[in-house]
Design an enzyme around this catalytic site. Structure first.
Site, PDB file in Angstrom:
ATOM      1  CE  LYS A 127      -1.130   2.895   3.126  1.00  0.00           C
ATOM      2  NZ  LYS A 127      -1.589   2.735   3.986  1.00  0.00           N
ATOM      3  CG  HIS A 147     -11.008   4.508   5.178  1.00  0.00           C
ATOM      4  ND1 HIS A 147     -11.751   4.956   6.541  1.00  0.00           N
ATOM      5  CD2 HIS A 147     -10.214   5.073   5.607  1.00  0.00           C
ATOM      6  CE1 HIS A 147     -11.436   4.794   7.280  1.00  0.00           C
ATOM      7  NE2 HIS A 147     -10.277   5.274   6.625  1.00  0.00           N
TER       8      HIS A 147
END
Ligand code: SF4
Length: 218
Positions: A127, A147
């Site tokens: 990420k 999210h």
């Protein structure tokens, strides 16, 4: 996945457009900034990054400092000791490999080479590497944070229980390159404000008519 690709366009249109107002950072600055952004708000990570830069005039000075001094300077970003240790470790490793504290040469490399280099640094996962690719290098990748993962799952784009690593691959295949930056930013904002982890506000959600989880997520 064809259905997903079709609905991605619609959902991108429905969600409010978000953007990062600042110009792109240097590659190494973006990498450190992304480490600081973990498990905290944008506001607090921006404050921590500004405080780190105020306290230390260069990345060399961060490497040379005591861990406690670095941690003190980023206290407002949370998890200060852990993040300070990660930042010092990755800076030391970059200095060892590059013989200087600069990653601008990554701009010349292909996406996969950049990802491979970054994820081989201590404390840098897929990420974080994807955020550097997207924001510092302007590459069309879609970082999957908590999210993005949650909202994409509720929208039915990812099967329940999909790992973060698998989610990266599935969403990369489903989301057209030109939408990835906008969708990443929009899904994060939506996940923070509306499609929250515990009590999603489905009644006021602009996606409720399209979302298979409307009124069911908790
Ligand atoms: S309808 Fe509910 S579950 Fe679906 S995206 Fe909106 S807030 Fe999330």
């Amino acid at each position: 996945m064809a259905t997903v690709a079709a609905s991605v366009e619609t959902i991108c249109r429905l969600l409010p457009r978000e953007d990062r107002p600042d110009p792109p950072l240097a590659v190494l600055d973006e990498l450190v900034g992304t480490v600081l952004s973990q498990h905290t708000s944008d506001h607090n990570s921006d404050r921590a990054f500004a405080s780190l830069q105020r306290r230390f005039p260069s990345w060399e000075a961060v490497v040379a400092a005591d861990l406690a001094q670095v941690a003190d300077s980023i206290r407002c970003g949370g998890l200060a000791e852990r993040k300070a240790a990660t930042i010092q470790s990755l800076l030391r490793e970059i200095e060892r490999r590059e013989e200087r504290l600069d990653l601008e040469r990554l701009r010349q490399l292909a996406d996969r080479e950049v990802e491979s280099y970054l994820t081989s640094l201590p404390g840098v996962g897929p990420k974080t590497a994807a955020c550097v690719l997207l924001f510092a290098l302007g590459r069309p990748v879609l970082p999957v944070d908590t999210h993005v993962h949650r909202v994409a799952t509720r929208l039915g784009w990812l099967p329940g229980g999909t790992t973060a690593e698998r989610a990266h691959g599935l969403l990369a295949a489903a989301v057209p390159a030109h939408l990835r930056r906008d969708l990443h930013l929009a899904l994060i904002a939506h996940g923070r404000r509306v499609c929250t982890a515990r009590r999603p506000r489905c009644a006021e959600c602009v996606l409720r008519r399209l979302c298979p989880s409307a009124g069911r997520s908790g």
